[in-house]
Design a protein around this motif. Structure first.
Motif, PDB file in Angstrom:
ATOM      1  N   PRO A  82       0.836  -1.204   0.000  1.00 16.78           N
ATOM      2  CA  PRO A  82       0.000   0.000   0.000  1.00 16.78           C
ATOM      3  C   PRO A  82       0.870   1.254   0.000  1.00 16.78           C
ATOM      4  N   SER A  83       0.244   2.379  -0.160  1.00 18.27           N
ATOM      5  CA  SER A  83       0.962   3.641  -0.078  1.00 18.27           C
ATOM      6  C   SER A  83       1.223   3.979   1.386  1.00 18.27           C
ATOM      7  N   TYR A  84       2.479   4.235   1.699  1.00 15.26           N
ATOM      8  CA  TYR A  84       2.812   4.620   3.067  1.00 15.26           C
ATOM      9  C   TYR A  84       2.653   6.121   3.281  1.00 15.26           C
ATOM     10  N   ALA A  85       2.214   6.838   2.250  1.00 12.00           N
ATOM     11  CA  ALA A  85       2.021   8.281   2.371  1.00 12.00           C
ATOM     12  C   ALA A  85       0.733   8.618   3.108  1.00 12.00           C
ATOM     13  N   VAL A  86      -0.149   7.637   3.308  1.00  9.31           N
ATOM     14  CA  VAL A  86      -1.402   7.911   4.010  1.00  9.31           C
ATOM     15  C   VAL A  86      -1.118   8.404   5.425  1.00  9.31           C
ATOM     16  N   HIS A  87      -0.058   7.873   6.028  1.00  7.29           N
ATOM     17  CA  HIS A  87       0.287   8.250   7.407  1.00  7.29           C
ATOM     18  C   HIS A  87       0.530   9.747   7.517  1.00  7.29           C
ATOM     19  N   SER A  88       1.376  10.289   6.670  1.00  9.99           N
ATOM     20  CA  SER A  88       1.666  11.727   6.727  1.00  9.99           C
ATOM     21  C   SER A  88       0.467  12.555   6.293  1.00  9.99           C
ATOM     22  N   ALA A  89      -0.324  12.028   5.340  1.00 12.58           N
ATOM     23  CA  ALA A  89      -1.515  12.751   4.903  1.00 12.58           C
ATOM     24  C   ALA A  89      -2.528  12.862   6.038  1.00 12.58           C
ATOM     25  N   ALA A  90      -2.699  11.792   6.809  1.00 13.32           N
ATOM     26  CA  ALA A  90      -3.634  11.828   7.942  1.00 13.32           C
ATOM     27  C   ALA A  90      -3.171  12.800   9.008  1.00 13.32           C
ATOM     28  N   ARG A  91      -1.855  12.852   9.240  1.00 14.15           N
ATOM     29  CA  ARG A  91      -1.319  13.800  10.225  1.00 14.15           C
ATOM     30  C   ARG A  91      -1.558  15.242   9.756  1.00 14.15           C
ATOM     31  N   SER A  92      -1.287  15.516   8.486  1.00 14.38           N
ATOM     32  CA  SER A  92      -1.481  16.871   7.962  1.00 14.38           C
ATOM     33  C   SER A  92      -2.944  17.279   8.027  1.00 14.38           C
ATOM     34  N   MET A  93      -3.828  16.339   7.743  1.00 16.86           N
ATOM     35  CA  MET A  93      -5.256  16.643   7.788  1.00 16.86           C
ATOM     36  C   MET A  93      -5.684  17.006   9.201  1.00 16.86           C
ATOM     37  N   PHE A  94      -5.195  16.261  10.201  1.00 12.96           N
ATOM     38  CA  PHE A  94      -5.568  16.566  11.574  1.00 12.96           C
ATOM     39  C   PHE A  94      -5.097  17.969  11.957  1.00 12.96           C
ATOM     40  N   LYS A  95      -3.885  18.313  11.573  1.00 10.66           N
ATOM     41  CA  LYS A  95      -3.373  19.644  11.893  1.00 10.66           C
ATOM     42  C   LYS A  95      -4.245  20.728  11.284  1.00 10.66           C
ATOM     43  N   ALA A  96      -4.613  20.540  10.014  1.00 10.03           N
ATOM     44  CA  ALA A  96      -5.427  21.554   9.341  1.00 10.03           C
ATOM     45  C   ALA A  96      -6.794  21.677   9.994  1.00 10.03           C
ATOM     46  N   LEU A  97      -7.391  20.569  10.377  1.00  7.27           N
ATOM     47  CA  LEU A  97      -8.695  20.612  11.028  1.00  7.27           C
ATOM     48  C   LEU A  97      -8.604  21.237  12.409  1.00  7.27           C
ATOM     49  N   ALA A  98      -7.569  20.856  13.162  1.00  7.32           N
ATOM     50  CA  ALA A  98      -7.427  21.362  14.521  1.00  7.32           C
ATOM     51  C   ALA A  98      -7.213  22.872  14.527  1.00  7.32           C
ATOM     52  N   ARG A  99      -6.444  23.380  13.566  1.00  5.00           N
ATOM     53  CA  ARG A  99      -6.227  24.826  13.506  1.00  5.00           C
ATOM     54  C   ARG A  99      -7.522  25.572  13.220  1.00  5.00           C
ATOM     55  N   SER A 100      -8.474  24.906  12.579  1.00  4.04           N
ATOM     56  CA  SER A 100      -9.750  25.548  12.255  1.00  4.04           C
ATOM     57  C   SER A 100     -10.741  25.481  13.405  1.00  4.04           C
ATOM     58  N   THR A 101     -10.344  24.889  14.522  1.00  2.00           N
ATOM     59  CA  THR A 101     -11.242  24.803  15.679  1.00  2.00           C
ATOM     60  C   THR A 101     -10.837  25.759  16.780  1.00  2.00           C
ATOM     61  N   SER A 102      -9.897  26.657  16.488  1.00  2.00           N
ATOM     62  CA  SER A 102      -9.463  27.645  17.489  1.00  2.00           C
ATOM     63  C   SER A 102     -10.449  28.809  17.486  1.00  2.00           C
ATOM     64  N   CYS A 103     -11.636  28.539  17.988  1.00  2.00           N
ATOM     65  CA  CYS A 103     -12.674  29.569  18.000  1.00  2.00           C
ATOM     66  C   CYS A 103     -13.155  29.783  19.427  1.00  2.00           C
ATOM     67  N   GLU A 104     -14.068  30.731  19.605  1.00  2.00           N
ATOM     68  CA  GLU A 104     -14.539  31.096  20.937  1.00  2.00           C
ATOM     69  C   GLU A 104     -15.919  30.515  21.229  1.00  2.00           C
ATOM     70  N   CYS A 105     -16.338  29.488  20.483  1.00  2.00           N
ATOM     71  CA  CYS A 105     -17.705  28.984  20.662  1.00  2.00           C
ATOM     72  C   CYS A 105     -17.831  28.059  21.863  1.00  2.00           C
TER      73      CYS A 105
END
Length: 957
Positions: free
Chosen positions: A170-193
């Motif tokens: 399989p592609s071993y790039a999924v690991h780094s892609a999943a990590r990058s996705m989490f970072k991008a999502l987490a940065r978008s949750t820095s809100c005051e709600c």
């Protein structure tokens, strides 16, 4: 060995013995059907059984058979001495090579051509040599079981390494892609709600890489559910990455990307994820589309939802299934989940998606609006920036001096206390910490899956108690201690066992210097030692499942319904009755393949068209008429179930060899005649080419002589009758093409069987849910007519469990109703509830092996053209075969009173006597379990004088 392979035409010794056993089995069946000499016919039957056993035993232990294995060479030697063909070639085992080559080209020809070849290819002219060979096979089988018992305790794992296949990594790039996705999502949750942002990521193999709109990039597509106000929103995220060099197998080439397709709009950066989730609350039919590029989360245009979950229903965790509904874990769903969860660790290890403390309670399954629960697991985590910060600190933390190579290589006895650095960190040798706790958890979940029980219960059942807050340094040892307790229940030769041991062995996950592997090396090692063995285990058990298509395949299975395929009827009247997948876009290309392998499909297909014949079965009152073979697919039966059935059948055949074979006269003076009312037969199949099929007729079309079996059920049933009543004559009545015909059609077939064919027994492996339908009175009159003429009628009880009572005609008092059990006489879960004050006769109906039409088989993967089935449909011909044996026995040994056994009440009394082990015996699960064997507790295990007196007394009452 290389020389042997070269001279043997590329066929290794294991494959050679498997091929030869199949060839001789088929040839012996051809000869047995036309053999007039009683002694030779008996020996041929013995060799048929020997070939079956050799094939199954070698197949069972092939992964640990080295080329010079003594048992393997002995089997080849026995086969070589049985073959009469010239073997002057320099090739090893030249006779077998030649036999297999010739038989492959001849076995598809007509019966006369096959018999002409078969009659001179086996050495059958010396009786003493054949008897000696027969005994040698018996000794071989005993030696195999002694050295390689069923539980596998003496099998050495050192001989096993995961087989090398042509499957690419399989592609071993999924690991780094999943990590990058989490970072991008987490940065978008820095809100005051002040709202907790949760994510549930769909667990897949992610083997299918898609080319994105940009020609130079590829994407890993992740599917998930996001939540801000406890309202889950379907989301699809593309992670863009540059092309990387992947492993290429043989001549495999990378697919060419499609031309560029511009988006036509500019993606919007996402600053607050919760804002996007709120907007989607009013758009239930849409799913969010995101793209991660250069660490940023970009919003794309929303698309139609592909996975409509029922938000009113709480999701079910894997742990809930294991604790509350372990029967949902079939062999197929267990193996598929094992592969998907091993890929989870491969792709998500050391990422925030997979915490070290994850377990089966973190794996969720959602119910759809159509009330199915697709086998589509999700793992839940919380999107927090803190996770990223903590992880970054861990990654930057330097190694202590105690982990340096120089320090580790020193002998502890040579250390001087003055040499010790106060900053050095020492670990108690008893505190063996596993370098990757996520793998320890994976081993726990794999055990829970295989044993269908939660880990705490498994430990408690072996009186092992662990504290709630287990130290990570001892956790792997605790899990290993539980695994050791259950080794007997997980065969050591299995790849499941292999993967479990590798997960728990810390040394597997360290380099030669004892240091934990880095991310890249760890990913490769996880695939080689855990994922790939589990893939092989799955593909060996279910050869129609392709790993490259596993993500799409799994989503079409209903976890709650034992892994049956998910279908619904389209509302468009133009396609009404056509099965479609509930998970859009994942099944269309596979629908036809699944229809061949999933038994449940038959109950959803539209009614067959009988317009070409004089009868029509398109009325709605006949839709529920069915065969009772839909318990589970062929591939879902476990190896142990199959072996238990094979042993059950061998015990039955031993009874035939003792009481029937030595007394048969050729030709038979009064053979038992059986009418098979079913879906026709494939009489080109070698298993049915025995000369027993005497007449055939089709009631579904105007072509009366064409009884071609297009669904497999009739072939399966007829082959069982040949197995269990090998001296009977069969009369094939095709009354079904998909589903059984209306009652009046069946009634005509019954009358023909009674008046023209003069049969003794009629076998009916089908039924109707009610007798309140047009034409059923005609069927009742036909049944009564057959009963009055001394014809025994047997019918399947149904597969509805406690939901419905016996079906019709099994419920008719003039028909013997047949229930189903497993190989030990335990009531099958699908068999109807026994009736009070009734003789509830039952026999084995689970994991039954029999012939399948050649045209419905992939002969490359299923060269014997057989299937494994469960259902009262198949308990019925087995009990008919037992009744045929009793009729043949009385005609041979008690000829003066044999005719009395054709009375239904007399036959029931003898069958009930066989089910009684002692005078104090009671029914098991309310059933009278019928099995023939030579054990002392069985009627047929007594002396012949006792048997004759007992049967005589029962018939004269």
């Amino acid at each position: 060995m290389a020389a042997i392979l070269a001279s043997g035409g590329g066929c290794d010794l294991v494959d050679l013995v498997l091929a030869t056993s199949k060839s001789i089995l088929q040839i012996a069946k051809v000869l047995s059907g036309r053999q007039a000499e009683r002694e030779v016919k008996k020996l041929l039957r013995h060799f048929i059984v020997h070939c079956m056993l050799v094939f199954d035993q070698v197949q069972r232990i092939r992964i640990i058979m080295v080329p010079k294995n003594d048992l393997l060479l002995r089997a080849l030697g026995l086969f070589e001495s049985l073959i009469a063909l010239d073997g002057t070639s320099n090739r090893p085992y030249a006779r077998q090579q030649r036999l297999n080559e010739h038989w492959d080209s001849i076995r598809t020809q007509n019966a006369d051509a096959k018999f002409a070849f078969a009659s001179h290819c086996l050495a059958l002219d010396q009786a003493s040599a054949l008897h000696a060979l027969d005994e040698s096979f018996n000794v071989w089988e005993e030696d195999v079981m002694a050295k390689y018992p069923d539980d596998g305790l003496d099998w050495s794992l050192d001989d096993y390494s995961p087989p090398k296949e042509r499957r690419p990594e399989p592609s071993y790039a999924v690991h780094s892609a999943a990590r990058s996705m989490f970072k991008a999502l987490a940065r978008s949750t820095s809100c005051e709600c002040c709202t907790k942002h949760d994510a549930r990521l769909c667990l897949r193999t992610y083997r299918t890489l898609e080319v994105y709109q940009d020609h130079d990039n590829e994407t890993n597509d992740f599917e998930m559910l996001l939540s801000s106000h406890y309202d889950w929103q379907e989301t699809h995220i593309h992670t863009i990455r540059k092309r990387i060099v992947r492993f290429i197998v043989d001549n495999e080439t990378q697919p060419s990307p499609p031309p560029k397709k511009p988006l036509g709009y500019k993606p919007m950066p996402v600053k607050k994820l919760c804002d996007q989730l709120r907007k989607m609350e009013q758009m239930a039919s849409k799913r969010l589309e995101f793209k991660v590029e250069n660490g940023r989360l970009l919003k794309l245009r929303s698309e139609k939802s592909k996975f409509r979950i029922d938000k009113r229903k709480a999701p079910m965790s894997l742990q809930q299934f294991i604790r509350g509904s372990p029967r949902s874990l079939t062999e197929k769903t267990k193996r598929i989940l094992a592969v998907l969860l091993s890929y989870t660790v491969l792709h998500l290890h050391d990422t925030p998606w997979l915490q070290p403390s994850w377990d089966s309670s973190n794996i969720f399954f959602f119910q759809t609006l159509s009330s199915n629960i697709p086998l589509r697991p999700f793992i839940q985590t919380q999107l927090t920036v803190q996770d990223l910060n903590d992880q970054g600190q861990d990654e930057q933390k330097p190694q202590s001096n105690a982990n340096s190579v120089e320090f580790l290589e020193r002998d502890p006895d040579d250390l001087d206390p003055d040499d010790l650095d106060p900053d050095d960190i020492f670990t108690d040798p008893d505190d063996i910490e596993h370098p990757f706790p996520t793998l320890v958890t994976l081993s726990i979940v794999l055990m829970e899956l295989y044993l269908a029980a939660p880990f705490d219960i498994l430990a408690k059942n072996r009186e092992l108690y662990f504290p709630d807050n287990v130290d990570s340094r001892t956790r792997s040892l605790d899990v290993a201690s539980v695994f050791n307790e259950y080794k007997r229940e997980i065969p050591q030769n299995s790849r499941f066992h292999y993967a479990l041991e590798k997960c728990l062995d810390p040394r597997t996950w360290e380099d030669d210097g004892g240091r934990k592997l880095d991310d890249q090396a760890l990913s490769v090692r996880i695939y080689e030692e855990v994922v790939r063995p589990l893939e092989d285990e799955l593909c060996d058990a279910f050869d129609f499942i392709k790993i490259e298509e596993l993500d799409a395949t799994a989503e079409t299975l209903d976890f709650r319904s034992w892994g049956q395929a998910i279908y619904q009827h389209e509302e468009d009247s133009s396609s009404r009755g056509t099965p479609v997948s509930l998970t859009e876009g994942t099944f269309s290309s596979q629908r036809r393949d699944w229809a061949k392998v999933n038994d449940s499909v038959s109950s959803y297909l539209p009614s067959p068209n009988f317009e070409s014949g004089p009868y029509s079965a398109t009325g709605s009152e006949y839709v529920a008429a069915k065969f009772y073979d839909d318990e589970k697919p062929s591939e879902s039966h476990s190896r142990l179930e199959k072996e238990d059935y094979m042993q059950w059948r061998l015990k039955h055949q031993a009874v035939l060899r003792k009481f029937i074979d030595p007394f048969l006269k050729q030709p038979l003076e009064n053979p038992v005649k059986i009418a098979v009312l079913d879906s026709g037969v494939d009489d080109t199949h070698f298993s049915l080419d025995t000369g027993q099929i005497k007449l055939k007729r089709n009631w579904t079309t105007a072509k009366k002589k064409d009884v071609t079996d297009n669904v497999g059920h009739g072939t399966f049933t007829a082959s069982l009758l040949i197995d269990y009543a090998p001296d009977s004559e069969l009369f094939i009545a095709k009354i079904a093409e998909g589903i059984p015909s209306p009652p009046e059609v069946v009634s005509q077939a019954i009358r023909t069987a009674v008046d023209e064919w003069k049969v003794d027994i009629i076998s009916m492996s089908f039924g109707y849910p009610t007798n309140q339908m047009e034409g059923y009175e005609q069927l009742e009159r036909a049944i009564l007519y057959a009963y009055s003429r001394g014809v025994l009628l047997f019918a399947a009880a149904s597969n509805s469990g406690a939901n419905l009572d016996r079906a019709y005609p099994a419920r008719d008092p003039h028909v013997i109703c047949v229930h189903s059990t497993d190989s030990n006489g335990n009531r099958s879960k699908f068999s109807p509830t026994p009736l009070a004050r009734e003789s509830n006769l039952a026999t084995i109906g689970e994991a039954i092996e029999s012939a399948w039409p050649v045209k419905l088989c992939n002969t490359e993967t299923n060269s014997r053209c057989v299937q494994w089935k469960s259902g009262t449909s198949f308990a019925t011909p087995i009990l008919v075969g037992i009744a045929a044996f009793l009729l043949q026995y009385t005609r041979i040994h008690l000829p003066d009173i044999a005719h009395m056994l054709k009375r239904q009440e007399k036959m029931k009394n003898v069958l009930l006597k066989i089910s009684d082990k002692t005078q104090q015996s009671i029914t098991r699960d309310g059933y009278s379990y019928i099995a023939l064997n030579l054990f002392a507790d069985n009627l047929l295990g007594k002396s012949k004088v006792f048997i004759d007196e007992t049967i005589g007394e029962l018939l004269k009452r």
